[in-house]
Enzyme design. Structure first.
Site, PDB file in Angstrom:
ATOM      1  N   GLU A 174       9.445  -4.479  13.030  1.00  0.00           N
ATOM      2  CA  GLU A 174       9.378  -3.115  12.088  1.00  0.00           C
ATOM      3  C   GLU A 174       7.772  -2.155  12.421  1.00  0.00           C
ATOM      4  O   GLU A 174       6.631  -2.969  12.556  1.00  0.00           O
ATOM      5  CB  GLU A 174       9.159  -3.471  10.869  1.00  0.00           C
ATOM      6  N   LYS A 215      -0.976  -7.062  -9.166  1.00  0.00           N
ATOM      7  CA  LYS A 215      -2.213  -7.144  -8.013  1.00  0.00           C
ATOM      8  C   LYS A 215      -1.636  -6.271  -7.067  1.00  0.00           C
ATOM      9  O   LYS A 215      -0.889  -6.370  -6.383  1.00  0.00           O
ATOM     10  CB  LYS A 215      -2.045  -8.677  -7.523  1.00  0.00           C
ATOM     11  N   PHE A 257       0.721  -1.252  -0.072  1.00  0.00           N
ATOM     12  CA  PHE A 257       0.083  -0.081  -0.010  1.00  0.00           C
ATOM     13  C   PHE A 257       0.734   1.167  -0.018  1.00  0.00           C
ATOM     14  O   PHE A 257       0.413   2.447  -0.387  1.00  0.00           O
ATOM     15  CB  PHE A 257      -0.926   0.172   1.189  1.00  0.00           C
ATOM     16  N   SER A 289       5.573  -6.825   3.272  1.00  0.00           N
ATOM     17  CA  SER A 289       6.155  -7.286   4.420  1.00  0.00           C
ATOM     18  C   SER A 289       6.926  -8.551   4.526  1.00  0.00           C
ATOM     19  O   SER A 289       6.725  -9.287   3.816  1.00  0.00           O
ATOM     20  CB  SER A 289       5.033  -7.258   5.692  1.00  0.00           C
ATOM     21  N   GLU A 302      -4.712  -3.763  -1.848  1.00  0.00           N
ATOM     22  CA  GLU A 302      -6.350  -3.611  -1.680  1.00  0.00           C
ATOM     23  C   GLU A 302      -6.851  -2.394  -0.722  1.00  0.00           C
ATOM     24  O   GLU A 302      -7.819  -1.921  -0.721  1.00  0.00           O
ATOM     25  CB  GLU A 302      -7.236  -4.916  -1.145  1.00  0.00           C
ATOM     26  N   CYS A 360       9.467   1.883   3.187  1.00  0.00           N
ATOM     27  CA  CYS A 360      10.445   0.777   3.615  1.00  0.00           C
ATOM     28  C   CYS A 360      11.872   1.309   3.638  1.00  0.00           C
ATOM     29  O   CYS A 360      12.661   0.633   4.245  1.00  0.00           O
ATOM     30  CB  CYS A 360      10.475  -0.312   2.384  1.00  0.00           C
TER      31      CYS A 360
HETATM   32  P1  NAD Z   1       1.751  -6.724   2.884  1.00  0.00           P
HETATM   33  O1  NAD Z   1       2.600  -7.701   3.166  1.00  0.00           O
HETATM   34  O2  NAD Z   1       0.783  -6.613   3.990  1.00  0.00           O
HETATM   35  O3  NAD Z   1       1.102  -6.701   1.703  1.00  0.00           O
HETATM   36  C1  NAD Z   1       1.861  -6.670   0.402  1.00  0.00           C
HETATM   37  C2  NAD Z   1       1.049  -7.271  -0.726  1.00  0.00           C
HETATM   38  O4  NAD Z   1       0.972  -8.731  -0.527  1.00  0.00           O
HETATM   39  C3  NAD Z   1      -0.450  -6.658  -0.808  1.00  0.00           C
HETATM   40  O5  NAD Z   1      -0.788  -6.797  -2.437  1.00  0.00           O
HETATM   41  C4  NAD Z   1      -1.254  -7.594  -0.105  1.00  0.00           C
HETATM   42  O6  NAD Z   1      -2.506  -7.784  -0.751  1.00  0.00           O
HETATM   43  C5  NAD Z   1      -0.493  -8.940  -0.456  1.00  0.00           C
HETATM   44  N1  NAD Z   1      -0.887  -9.804   0.747  1.00  0.00           N
HETATM   45  C6  NAD Z   1      -1.000  -9.392   1.942  1.00  0.00           C
HETATM   46  N2  NAD Z   1      -0.980 -10.535   2.743  1.00  0.00           N
HETATM   47  C7  NAD Z   1      -0.886 -11.499   2.140  1.00  0.00           C
HETATM   48  C8  NAD Z   1      -0.927 -12.976   2.292  1.00  0.00           C
HETATM   49  N3  NAD Z   1      -1.013 -13.637   3.469  1.00  0.00           N
HETATM   50  N4  NAD Z   1      -0.597 -14.090   1.233  1.00  0.00           N
HETATM   51  C9  NAD Z   1      -0.455 -13.234  -0.021  1.00  0.00           C
HETATM   52  N5  NAD Z   1      -0.465 -12.057  -0.416  1.00  0.00           N
HETATM   53  C10 NAD Z   1      -0.721 -11.311   0.772  1.00  0.00           C
HETATM   54  O7  NAD Z   1       2.652  -5.299   2.841  1.00  0.00           O
HETATM   55  P2  NAD Z   1       1.751  -3.883   3.166  1.00  0.00           P
HETATM   56  O8  NAD Z   1       1.312  -3.499   4.310  1.00  0.00           O
HETATM   57  O9  NAD Z   1       0.975  -3.474   2.141  1.00  0.00           O
HETATM   58  O10 NAD Z   1       3.033  -2.740   2.889  1.00  0.00           O
HETATM   59  C11 NAD Z   1       4.017  -2.576   3.932  1.00  0.00           C
HETATM   60  C12 NAD Z   1       5.207  -3.424   3.900  1.00  0.00           C
HETATM   61  O11 NAD Z   1       5.941  -3.565   2.769  1.00  0.00           O
HETATM   62  C13 NAD Z   1       6.212  -3.014   4.991  1.00  0.00           C
HETATM   63  O12 NAD Z   1       6.615  -4.277   5.673  1.00  0.00           O
HETATM   64  C14 NAD Z   1       7.418  -2.404   4.169  1.00  0.00           C
HETATM   65  O13 NAD Z   1       8.546  -2.277   4.753  1.00  0.00           O
HETATM   66  C15 NAD Z   1       7.269  -3.076   2.716  1.00  0.00           C
HETATM   67  N6  NAD Z   1       7.947  -2.712   1.964  1.00  0.00           N
HETATM   68  C16 NAD Z   1       9.172  -3.026   1.554  1.00  0.00           C
HETATM   69  C17 NAD Z   1       9.690  -2.548   0.266  1.00  0.00           C
HETATM   70  C18 NAD Z   1      11.132  -2.718   0.120  1.00  0.00           C
HETATM   71  O14 NAD Z   1      11.542  -2.208  -1.136  1.00  0.00           O
HETATM   72  N7  NAD Z   1      11.696  -3.800   0.580  1.00  0.00           N
HETATM   73  C19 NAD Z   1       9.114  -1.368  -0.205  1.00  0.00           C
HETATM   74  C20 NAD Z   1       7.860  -1.132  -0.038  1.00  0.00           C
HETATM   75  C21 NAD Z   1       6.926  -1.486   1.273  1.00  0.00           C
END
Ligand code: NAD
Length: 497
Positions: free
Chosen positions: A382, A173, A149, A226, A176, A281
């Site tokens: 985090e 994808k 997000f 994450s 959401e 991030c």
């Molecule tokens: P998230 O892990 O909750 O979701 C990321 C994506 O995965 C979304 O599209 C979500 O719909 C999907 N998803 C969520 N749970 C899932 C599951 N159980 N199985 C399959 N798909 C699933 O992350 P978020 O809250 O949207 O974003 C924040 C996180 O992203 C933080 O941990 C941040 O550090 C990380 N991030 C990392 C970078 C990087 O470059 N390393 C960059 C941006 C964000």
């Protein structure tokens, strides 16, 4: 209620599904839209359309692809304000920050415009007598991106411009939580001349992700999110035979040596910790202050944090917006409580912040902890919110070992005026992106972005040369145009001569 639907075959999908998610304006707490949640059937449809589109797209000339990317770049520029509005209204970040992420994404589009140069192969004449050898790189087919997000424009743009420039078709994808930006970006690509089906958007939750990870016609997965989700995506997609790059979470340390310019370091720590409400991030979440640096820095950081203006992202005076959801706000608040219980010094407590006229928004003010130790939860986890912690050490060596012992390895920075110390840090630190007097060392598009350890699963970083490599596979051709008189059966292993 507006429904943000999938973008398939160059247009918005016309069937409204049974499963929908809610989308909120984080500044008001109001539900503003619903988003379609794809079931496996919708994913199958998108993949089939992408597979068809790929057959044509892989044969398009690189010049044609570059031309469409140039047109796309111009269209995104023309529609900057619409995209900013979509980001701010669903993510909550301030408009200037939203603009910054689009511009960072555009850098990747500009990089991908150079695809004719980036895909040049190698040619060796006469590797054997009258035999030539050359290498080419070809697209993979249908590839998919799963994005978080926190950067609804930039993170997808790390992926799809390069994938598409290489001749793949791409299914996104997005998160959401803030889905509208993805559709806008896809619509503009179509207007730029991209054939429908080359860039599609499938919205949804784990069901959509799982379908993509297991789909036999999806060749590669790029994901950002994450760490637990990144690990799961990496393992699941790899076990289904796909190429995977899965970027995970972070805990970025900023080491401050006593010889640093403390005003510069305080400016940097505050900007990098609280920008985008800490939901980056590459945010600095831990300052590691060496020796006297801690005392010198604390007052300067505090002074700056107290002046930060928190408000709705649409307010031009606001520097920091709300958190993305009520759950995110409550999670951050509970970390503050835990930090206090575990004995850290809460120097600034933002939990009671109220924003006039936005009492139902997901706001929390900037928080600052001092004297944090590496066993405390506010250090190990985090937090992904506006919380900066300060860890104090006696020596540089101790600071380095803290950074290296941390399971994450996304970004880090050192602040010092000692070139030798900076060089030592750059050499020894086990982190993928390093800043020297630069707090958020995000590489430009022509370098590659990615962390180490639990911040990345897979071996390719995104965009830059590694992105081109990830979205293509190599082929080496050995060619000979013999004179028929040179014929003859020879069962020996080929020898060079
Ligand atoms: P998230 O892990 O909750 O979701 C990321 C994506 O995965 C979304 O599209 C979500 O719909 C999907 N998803 C969520 N749970 C899932 C599951 N159980 N199985 C399959 N798909 C699933 O992350 P978020 O809250 O949207 O974003 C924040 C996180 O992203 C933080 O941990 C941040 O550090 C990380 N991030 C990392 C970078 C990087 O470059 N390393 C960059 C941006 C964000």
């Amino acid at each position: 209620m507006k429904v943000v639907n999938h973008w398939i075959g160059g247009r918005e999908y016309d069937v409204v599904p049974d499963r929908l998610g809610d989308v909120y304006d984080p500044a008001t707490g109001e539900r503003t839209a619903q988003v379609a949640f794809a079931d496996p059937g919708v994913v199958d449809t998108a993949v089939a359309v992408a597979k068809d589109a790929y057959q044509e797209w892989r044969n398009s000339s690189m010049m044609q692809r570059a031309k469409i990317l140039f047109a796309y770049r111009d269209l995104v520029e023309e529609h900057l304000q619409d995209i900013v509005t979509a980001i701010t209204s669903e993510h909550g970040k301030v408009r200037s920050d939203a603009l910054g992420e689009i511009n960072k994404g555009l850098e990747v589009v500009e990089f991908a415009c150079g695809i004719p140069h980036l895909l040049k192969g190698e040619f060796s004449e006469n590797v054997s007598r009258e035999v030539d050898s050359y290498s080419i790189r070809q697209p993979l087919g249908v590839v998919a991106g799963i994005t978080p997000f926190n950067f609804p424009a930039m993170v997808p743009m790390w992926m799809y411009p390069v994938a598409i420039a290489c001749g793949n078709s791409f299914i996104l994808k997005p998160s959401e939580k803030d889905p509208s930006t993805a559709n806008l970006l896809a619509e503009l690509f179509g207007k730029a001349g991209l054939p429908g089906g080359v860039f599609q958007v499938v919205h949804g939750d784990k069901v959509a992700v799982d379908s993509l990870l297991r789909h036999p016609d999806v060749a590669a997965i790029s994901s950002v999110g994450s760490t637990p989700v990144a690990r799961y995506i990496y393992e699941t997609a790899a076990s289904h035979g796909k190429r995977v790059q899965a970027l995970g979470g972070a805990k970025n340390h900023m080491v401050v040596l006593p010889d640093a310019n403390m005003d510069l370091a305080a400016d940097a720590a505050v900007s990098a910790a609280y920008g985008s409400t800490g939901q980056r991030c590459m945010a600095i979440s831990a300052v590691v202050a060496v020796g006297d640096a801690g005392d010198a820095l604390l007052g300067k950081v505090k002074e700056r944090v107290e002046k930060l203006k928190v408000g709705p992202g649409g307010d031009p005076d606001a520097e920091m917006g709300p958190l993305v959801t009520a759950q995110a706000r409550d999670k951050v608040a509970s970390y503050i409580e835990t930090g206090v219980t575990e004995g850290a010094d809460l120097v600034i407590d933002g939990r009671d912040l109220k924003v006039d006229g936005h009492e139902s928004g997901y706001f929390i003010g900037p928080c600052l902890f001092d004297n944090v130790t590496t066993e405390m939860t506010v250090y190990t986890d985090e937090i992904f919110g506006p919380v900066l912690i300060m860890v104090r050490t006696e020596t540089y060596e101790e600071a380095l070992s803290i950074v290296n012992a941390n399971p994450y390895g996304n970004g880090t920075a050192i602040f010092t005026n000692d070139g030798g110390a900076a060089r030592m840090f750059q050499h020894d630190v086990e982190v993928g992106m390093v800043g020297i007097n630069v707090p958020i060392p995000v590489p430009m598009a022509f370098f590659s972005f990615g962390g180490w350890k639990a911040s990345l699963f897979g071996d390719s970083h995104v965009h830059g040369k590694e992105g081109v490599h990830f979205y293509t596979r190599g082929k080496v051709v050995t060619a000979r145009w013999p004179d028929p008189s040179q014929r003859g059966v020879n069962l020996g292993f080929p020898q060079t001569n």
